[in-house]
Design a protein around this motif. Sequence first.
Motif, PDB file in Angstrom:
ATOM      1  N   LEU A   1       0.821  -1.207   0.000  1.00 52.25           N
ATOM      2  CA  LEU A   1       0.000   0.000   0.000  1.00 52.25           C
ATOM      3  C   LEU A   1       0.857   1.260   0.000  1.00 52.25           C
ATOM      4  N   ALA A   2       1.952   1.238   0.761  1.00 51.20           N
ATOM      5  CA  ALA A   2       2.828   2.411   0.804  1.00 51.20           C
ATOM      6  C   ALA A   2       3.514   2.650  -0.532  1.00 51.20           C
ATOM      7  N   GLY A   3       3.947   1.595  -1.201  1.00 55.59           N
ATOM      8  CA  GLY A   3       4.629   1.770  -2.476  1.00 55.59           C
ATOM      9  C   GLY A   3       3.696   2.102  -3.619  1.00 55.59           C
ATOM     10  N   TYR A   4       2.471   1.615  -3.574  1.00 59.88           N
ATOM     11  CA  TYR A   4       1.552   1.846  -4.689  1.00 59.88           C
ATOM     12  C   TYR A   4       0.868   3.207  -4.599  1.00 59.88           C
TER      13      TYR A   4
ATOM     14  N   VAL B   1       6.019  -9.247  14.425  1.00 60.99           N
ATOM     15  CA  VAL B   1       5.772  -7.807  14.435  1.00 60.99           C
ATOM     16  C   VAL B   1       7.063  -7.024  14.248  1.00 60.99           C
ATOM     17  N   LEU B   2       8.160  -7.530  14.803  1.00 60.34           N
ATOM     18  CA  LEU B   2       9.416  -6.795  14.743  1.00 60.34           C
ATOM     19  C   LEU B   2      10.212  -7.065  13.472  1.00 60.34           C
ATOM     20  N   ASP B   3       9.787  -8.040  12.672  1.00 60.26           N
ATOM     21  CA  ASP B   3      10.582  -8.408  11.498  1.00 60.26           C
ATOM     22  C   ASP B   3       9.955  -7.956  10.182  1.00 60.26           C
ATOM     23  N   TRP B   4       8.783  -7.341  10.198  1.00 64.85           N
ATOM     24  CA  TRP B   4       8.103  -7.001   8.954  1.00 64.85           C
ATOM     25  C   TRP B   4       8.687  -5.754   8.290  1.00 64.85           C
ATOM     26  N   THR B   5       9.475  -4.977   9.022  1.00 69.51           N
ATOM     27  CA  THR B   5       9.928  -3.690   8.491  1.00 69.51           C
ATOM     28  C   THR B   5      10.837  -3.849   7.269  1.00 69.51           C
ATOM     29  N   GLY B   6      11.788  -4.773   7.340  1.00 70.33           N
ATOM     30  CA  GLY B   6      12.691  -4.957   6.203  1.00 70.33           C
ATOM     31  C   GLY B   6      11.960  -5.449   4.964  1.00 70.33           C
ATOM     32  N   LEU B   7      11.029  -6.381   5.159  1.00 65.18           N
ATOM     33  CA  LEU B   7      10.263  -6.891   4.029  1.00 65.18           C
ATOM     34  C   LEU B   7       9.363  -5.818   3.447  1.00 65.18           C
TER      35      LEU B   7
ATOM     36  N   ARG C   1       7.971  -2.095  -0.951  1.00 66.07           N
ATOM     37  CA  ARG C   1       7.722  -0.697  -1.348  1.00 66.07           C
ATOM     38  C   ARG C   1       8.637  -0.278  -2.491  1.00 66.07           C
ATOM     39  N   SER C   2       9.921  -0.597  -2.393  1.00 64.76           N
ATOM     40  CA  SER C   2      10.861  -0.183  -3.436  1.00 64.76           C
ATOM     41  C   SER C   2      10.535  -0.844  -4.771  1.00 64.76           C
TER      42      SER C   2
ATOM     43  N   ARG D   1       4.961   0.279 -10.567  1.00 66.38           N
ATOM     44  CA  ARG D   1       3.651   0.913 -10.729  1.00 66.38           C
ATOM     45  C   ARG D   1       3.597   1.836 -11.941  1.00 66.38           C
ATOM     46  N   GLU D   2       4.749   2.194 -12.513  1.00 67.08           N
ATOM     47  CA  GLU D   2       4.785   3.054 -13.695  1.00 67.08           C
ATOM     48  C   GLU D   2       4.768   2.265 -14.996  1.00 67.08           C
TER      49      GLU D   2
END
Length: 393
Positions: free
Chosen positions: A210-213, A264-270, A275-276, A282-283
């Motif tokens: 959602l953040a990347g799109y 909960v603590l490991d989802w940030t890297g994924l 997102r990248s 998306r373009e």
Amino acid sequence: MKTDSPLPAPGAPLEHYVSSTPFDLQSVEAMTVEQSKVFQASQLRLMWWKFRMHRLALVSGIFLVVLYFGILICEFLAPYNLHTRNMDYIYSPPQQVHLFHNGQFVGPFVYGRQMTLDMDTLKRNYIDNQDDVQRLRFFCKADSYRFWGLIEGDRHFVCAAENGQLFLAGTDRLGRDVLSRMIYGARISLTIGLVGISFSFLLGIVIGGLAGYHGGIFDLIVQRIIEVLQSIPSIPLWLALAAIMPITWSPILIYFGITVILGVLDWTGLARAVRSKLLALREEDYVLAAQLMGAGSSRIIRRHLIPGFMSHLIATATLSIPGMILGETALSFLGLGLRAPITSWGILLTEARSVSVIAFYPWLLLPMLPVILVIMAFNFLGDGLRDAADPYK
């Protein structure tokens, strides 16, 4: 140069014809059988060929498959029941398996032991009795157990001789077989990584997608949350979250609580990886075509964007599982993770927290060996999957 056919008059249409013969790519390109196998191979087949070239990753994958299959039948593989105590053999060192006795082939066997107590240090000393040959039994009946807590059974893959002992990894302070407890502990330590990565995988894909799109304010908020979570040291955060779990919870609730904490603590890297990737994809034209056809954001992300780099996500998730296994081991070793009667490799290592215990009974550190092997195997497997994700390189 002379020609038999007259030249067409100026302005007259040229004669032409359309061949009705089917186009045969093989005849045009004249590919060999080996070349056709490569050019007509599917994406999955190309990935498998690329992965198979990474020998270390292939061996690691086979090792992990065998290990995860073993946790399904750990009651059968363990020589003793999880809670069986041998009070006459407390802190017994590992026994060595022999094949020959007095120059003759006997088969796999161990020597019986006699215990003496050192009155100065109160240390138990065990001496092998060379006259007591105890042949190992296979597919035998021994300690009873409940298979997965449901079915009664007493059949084991290997057992000690009748009225004998078999402690291939020694015993602990209560006379329990360390090898059997390591086999039982693998079920918890290995599954907690899979369950945790499933939870982390879901959060990372949803939030990062959602953040990347969409970008905008939602992307800004997500990135700030990720930065805050990644700036906090892992172990103190683990300890704080594990300490808030009530001590009255059952072992099963503690197990799922630790799993949720690790996820909960490991989802940030994924989430950042997703997102990248989405910012770049998306373009693409096919995303614009899907939008013009009326597809919603969730469908575009789920059906068109995520499958484009799913292999990369699988490799990333594979590399994250060792961190969760280490997290559970560290929490249990510090006494803030899983608790008895649940048995894991981290709980087994709590027996070796004392320096004196390590000095006198070093075999209690053996549960550290499978932790190291599993983490190395997952890292090698992740490297192989990452290389196989793009078979055209």
